[in-house]
Scaffold this motif. Structure first.
Motif, PDB file in Angstrom:
ATOM      1  N   ARG A  29       0.821  -1.213   0.000  1.00 23.03           N
ATOM      2  CA  ARG A  29       0.000   0.000   0.000  1.00 23.03           C
ATOM      3  C   ARG A  29       0.857   1.268   0.000  1.00 23.03           C
ATOM      4  N   VAL A  30       2.118   1.143   0.391  1.00 20.73           N
ATOM      5  CA  VAL A  30       3.015   2.310   0.355  1.00 20.73           C
ATOM      6  C   VAL A  30       3.341   2.710  -1.085  1.00 20.73           C
ATOM      7  N   PRO A  31       3.905   1.804  -1.920  1.00 24.69           N
ATOM      8  CA  PRO A  31       4.170   2.192  -3.305  1.00 24.69           C
ATOM      9  C   PRO A  31       2.905   2.531  -4.081  1.00 24.69           C
ATOM     10  N   ILE A  32       1.788   1.906  -3.747  1.00 22.17           N
ATOM     11  CA  ILE A  32       0.533   2.241  -4.427  1.00 22.17           C
ATOM     12  C   ILE A  32       0.172   3.700  -4.194  1.00 22.17           C
ATOM     13  N   GLU A  33       0.334   4.155  -2.963  1.00 25.99           N
ATOM     14  CA  GLU A  33       0.005   5.548  -2.659  1.00 25.99           C
ATOM     15  C   GLU A  33       0.956   6.516  -3.363  1.00 25.99           C
ATOM     16  N   ILE A  34       2.202   6.128  -3.495  1.00 29.92           N
ATOM     17  CA  ILE A  34       3.163   6.959  -4.227  1.00 29.92           C
ATOM     18  C   ILE A  34       2.782   7.027  -5.700  1.00 29.92           C
ATOM     19  N   VAL A  35       2.372   5.887  -6.265  1.00 27.44           N
ATOM     20  CA  VAL A  35       1.932   5.854  -7.665  1.00 27.44           C
ATOM     21  C   VAL A  35       0.700   6.745  -7.854  1.00 27.44           C
ATOM     22  N   LEU A  36      -0.235   6.686  -6.933  1.00 21.41           N
ATOM     23  CA  LEU A  36      -1.422   7.538  -7.023  1.00 21.41           C
ATOM     24  C   LEU A  36      -1.036   9.016  -7.015  1.00 21.41           C
ATOM     25  N   TRP A  37      -0.062   9.360  -6.214  1.00 22.72           N
ATOM     26  CA  TRP A  37       0.404  10.747  -6.144  1.00 22.72           C
ATOM     27  C   TRP A  37       1.033  11.163  -7.474  1.00 22.72           C
ATOM     28  N   TRP A  38       1.825  10.275  -8.058  1.00 19.04           N
ATOM     29  CA  TRP A  38       2.406  10.550  -9.386  1.00 19.04           C
ATOM     30  C   TRP A  38       1.314  10.711 -10.432  1.00 19.04           C
ATOM     31  N   LEU A  39       0.297   9.861 -10.379  1.00 26.06           N
ATOM     32  CA  LEU A  39      -0.799   9.930 -11.349  1.00 26.06           C
ATOM     33  C   LEU A  39      -1.574  11.237 -11.195  1.00 26.06           C
ATOM     34  N   ALA A  40      -1.740  11.689  -9.957  1.00 23.94           N
ATOM     35  CA  ALA A  40      -2.416  12.968  -9.733  1.00 23.94           C
ATOM     36  C   ALA A  40      -1.587  14.106 -10.324  1.00 23.94           C
ATOM     37  N   GLY A  41      -0.253  14.011 -10.194  1.00 26.18           N
ATOM     38  CA  GLY A  41       0.625  15.019 -10.769  1.00 26.18           C
ATOM     39  C   GLY A  41       0.559  15.048 -12.283  1.00 26.18           C
ATOM     40  N   SER A  42       0.175  13.925 -12.888  1.00 26.47           N
ATOM     41  CA  SER A  42       0.014  13.855 -14.347  1.00 26.47           C
ATOM     42  C   SER A  42      -1.429  14.091 -14.761  1.00 26.47           C
ATOM     43  N   GLN A  43      -2.233  14.574 -13.818  1.00 29.53           N
ATOM     44  CA  GLN A  43      -3.641  14.931 -14.063  1.00 29.53           C
ATOM     45  C   GLN A  43      -4.471  13.746 -14.556  1.00 29.53           C
ATOM     46  N   LEU A  44      -4.239  12.593 -13.943  1.00 34.06           N
ATOM     47  CA  LEU A  44      -5.007  11.395 -14.288  1.00 34.06           C
ATOM     48  C   LEU A  44      -5.964  10.987 -13.169  1.00 34.06           C
ATOM     49  N   LEU A  45      -5.851  11.658 -12.047  1.00 31.19           N
ATOM     50  CA  LEU A  45      -6.817  11.501 -10.962  1.00 31.19           C
ATOM     51  C   LEU A  45      -6.681  12.706 -10.044  1.00 31.19           C
ATOM     52  N   PRO A  46      -7.704  13.004  -9.235  1.00 30.20           N
ATOM     53  CA  PRO A  46      -7.644  14.193  -8.366  1.00 30.20           C
ATOM     54  C   PRO A  46      -6.721  13.983  -7.170  1.00 30.20           C
ATOM     55  N   TYR A  47      -6.094  15.065  -6.719  1.00 25.77           N
ATOM     56  CA  TYR A  47      -5.245  14.983  -5.530  1.00 25.77           C
ATOM     57  C   TYR A  47      -6.046  14.566  -4.300  1.00 25.77           C
ATOM     58  N   LEU A  48      -7.368  14.696  -4.379  1.00 25.80           N
ATOM     59  CA  LEU A  48      -8.232  14.245  -3.293  1.00 25.80           C
ATOM     60  C   LEU A  48      -7.974  12.784  -2.949  1.00 25.80           C
TER      61      LEU A  48
END
Length: 237
Positions: free
Chosen positions: A111-130
């Motif tokens: 769940r740690v790397p998953i959360e980092i990946v989600l943060w990267w995806l948000a930075g690429s505007q593929l999901l909200p920072y929420l």
């Protein structure tokens, strides 16, 4: 998605492989007979499921966002139904309950790397920072604390059944929190969050494996662990 840095997909795929490895290892340990083929059968089933989901994603099946019912249901429903069936059928339930709780707990490290990946995806505007740890997603804490719970609450030398139950309930709540928000942030007729930037990443390959495999694996680990913990006669190993 073509502009997404390759390391994002790389880290995610490594996390998927790690999740798969934890499940395979746990099933191997649950086998009473070393010649049993349970691990092979389950692995084949999982790989078939991953292949089907990947193929559908590559052919843009999940990108029809106005479809009714939302096509995300075809990603979430089969794993949940399978988990409930496995835990409802006595023979399969008894088998999965032999998976060591330490292995099930260590699995949550992913769940740690998953959360980092989600943060990267948000930075690429593929999901909200929420949906990241900058928003309402605190699930990274589950992964950070998992090794400590595995060692000090369900380990071979140190056990705290109450503590492990509380940890599983709290971190299961964190999982439900982010999954529910992720669903409601997806560009479907039921979208509530992320209107400016919907959650579209999980509809593409390889990130489609997050809701179709990684999340169900984490849910499975929680449910099996809680069943074992709530059974006072269960051996916490």
């Amino acid at each position: 998605m073509s502009e997404l840095p390759s390391y994002v997909s790389g880290v995610f795929l490594a996390t998927v492989a790690t999740t798969f490895g934890f499940l395979y290892y746990g099933i191997k340990l649950a086998q009473k007979n070393k010649t049993s083929n349970h691990a092979v059968v389950v692995s084949t089933f999982l790989m078939t499921w991953l292949f089907i989901i990947a193929l559908l994603a590559l052919y843009d099946f999940f990108l029809v966002f106005d479809a009714m019912p939302p096509r995300l249901i075809f990603v979430l429903s089969p794993p949940i139904i399978t988990i409930l069936a496995v835990l409802s059928i006595k023979r399969s339930r008894n088998f999965v309950l032999r998976i060591p709780i330490t292995t099930l707990t260590y699995l949550h490290i992913v769940r740690v790397p998953i959360e980092i990946v989600l943060w990267w995806l948000a930075g690429s505007q593929l999901l909200p920072y929420l949906l990241t740890f900058e928003g309402i997603n605190y699930d990274i804490l589950s992964g950070i604390t998992a090794p400590f719970v595995a060692i000090f609450m369900v380990g071979l030398r140190s056990k705290s059944r109450i503590g492990a139950i509380l940890w599983n309930l709290i971190t299961l709540g964190l999982l439900i929190n982010i999954v529910s928000h992720a669903i409601l942030a997806a560009p479907t007729p039921f979208q509530v969050f992320g209107m400016d930037q919907p959650n579209v990443a999980v509809f593409y390959f390889p990130f489609i494996w997050l809701p179709s495999f990684v999340v169900p694996a984490v849910l499975f680990s929680h449910l099996v662990s809680l069943i074992k913990l709530l059974d006072k006669d269960s051996d916490l190993i």
